[in-house]
Design a protein around this motif. Structure first.
Motif, PDB file in Angstrom:
ATOM      1  N   CYS A 127       3.468 -23.317 -23.459  1.00  0.00           N
ATOM      2  CA  CYS A 127       4.092 -22.517 -22.411  1.00  0.00           C
ATOM      3  C   CYS A 127       3.327 -22.774 -21.121  1.00  0.00           C
ATOM      4  N   ALA A 128       4.011 -23.391 -20.174  1.00  0.00           N
ATOM      5  CA  ALA A 128       3.392 -23.703 -18.893  1.00  0.00           C
ATOM      6  C   ALA A 128       3.807 -22.660 -17.864  1.00  0.00           C
ATOM      7  N   ALA A 129       2.817 -22.103 -17.184  1.00  0.00           N
ATOM      8  CA  ALA A 129       3.069 -21.107 -16.149  1.00  0.00           C
ATOM      9  C   ALA A 129       2.946 -21.748 -14.779  1.00  0.00           C
TER      10      ALA A 129
ATOM     11  N   THR B   9      -6.882 -23.165 -19.034  1.00  0.00           N
ATOM     12  CA  THR B   9      -6.781 -22.585 -17.701  1.00  0.00           C
ATOM     13  C   THR B   9      -6.534 -23.640 -16.625  1.00  0.00           C
ATOM     14  N   ALA B  10      -7.037 -24.829 -16.834  1.00  0.00           N
ATOM     15  CA  ALA B  10      -6.833 -25.898 -15.846  1.00  0.00           C
ATOM     16  C   ALA B  10      -5.373 -26.304 -15.765  1.00  0.00           C
ATOM     17  N   LYS B  11      -4.661 -26.189 -16.884  1.00  0.00           N
ATOM     18  CA  LYS B  11      -3.252 -26.597 -16.930  1.00  0.00           C
ATOM     19  C   LYS B  11      -2.310 -25.403 -16.829  1.00  0.00           C
ATOM     20  N   ASN B  12      -2.873 -24.191 -16.733  1.00  0.00           N
ATOM     21  CA  ASN B  12      -2.032 -22.979 -16.711  1.00  0.00           C
ATOM     22  C   ASN B  12      -1.067 -22.968 -17.890  1.00  0.00           C
ATOM     23  N   THR B  13      -1.570 -23.331 -19.030  1.00  0.00           N
ATOM     24  CA  THR B  13      -0.733 -23.482 -20.219  1.00  0.00           C
ATOM     25  C   THR B  13      -1.366 -22.774 -21.406  1.00  0.00           C
ATOM     26  N   ILE B  14      -0.532 -22.110 -22.170  1.00  0.00           N
ATOM     27  CA  ILE B  14      -0.984 -21.555 -23.442  1.00  0.00           C
ATOM     28  C   ILE B  14      -0.272 -22.269 -24.571  1.00  0.00           C
ATOM     29  N   TYR B  15      -0.867 -22.173 -25.753  1.00  0.00           N
ATOM     30  CA  TYR B  15      -0.344 -22.868 -26.913  1.00  0.00           C
ATOM     31  C   TYR B  15      -0.268 -21.913 -28.099  1.00  0.00           C
ATOM     32  N   LEU B  16       0.667 -22.196 -28.968  1.00  0.00           N
ATOM     33  CA  LEU B  16       0.755 -21.483 -30.234  1.00  0.00           C
ATOM     34  C   LEU B  16       0.798 -22.536 -31.336  1.00  0.00           C
ATOM     35  N   GLN B  17      -0.276 -22.619 -32.074  1.00  0.00           N
ATOM     36  CA  GLN B  17      -0.335 -23.527 -33.216  1.00  0.00           C
ATOM     37  C   GLN B  17       0.139 -22.780 -34.447  1.00  0.00           C
TER      38      GLN B  17
END
Length: 124
Positions: free
Chosen positions: A22-24, A73-81
């Motif tokens: 998920c990219a913000a 935080t550098a990519k403003n992205t969270i992940y769900l594995q």
């Protein structure tokens, strides 16, 4: 205003794995990011959450051990594995951002911004 875009959903066999992203983007970033899911005919269900300021994850107890949440935080992205997927994990997975207090972390209405969702289908 923050925009959220999910990716990484798809069709997988039971026992398989998927990683959602998920990219913000936008002018500001809400402090908390979360994943929810919604199966047909069911209410939206909390999956996991993480704050930008620290990496401590909050996970649904029923998914602990199979799902993990992380952030870049550098990519403003969270992940769900998601590992060891089961047919009952089939749902649309939504990314959300907001400023919930701790007691509302698992409440959909506490989040202000939502992505369009990504379909995850687990076949038996």
């Amino acid at each position: 205003q923050v925009q959220l875009k999910e990716s990484g959903g798809g069709l997988v066999q039971a026992g398989g794995s998927l990683r959602l992203s998920c990219a913000a983007s936008g002018d500001s970033r809400s402090p908390t990011m979360a994943w929810f899911r919604q199966a047909p005919g069911e209410e939206r269900q909390f999956v996991a959450a993480v704050r930008w300021t620290n990496s401590n994850p909050y996970l649904s107890e029923s998914l602990r051990g199979r799902f993990t949440i992380s952030r870049d935080t550098a990519k403003n992205t969270i992940y769900l594995q998601m590992n060891s997927l089961k047919p009952e994990d089939t749902a649309i997975y939504y990314c959300a951002s907001g400023s919930p207090i701790l007691s509302s972390l698992r409440t959909p209405s506490a989040y202000r911004t939502w992505g369009q969702g990504t379909q995850v289908t687990v076949s038996s």
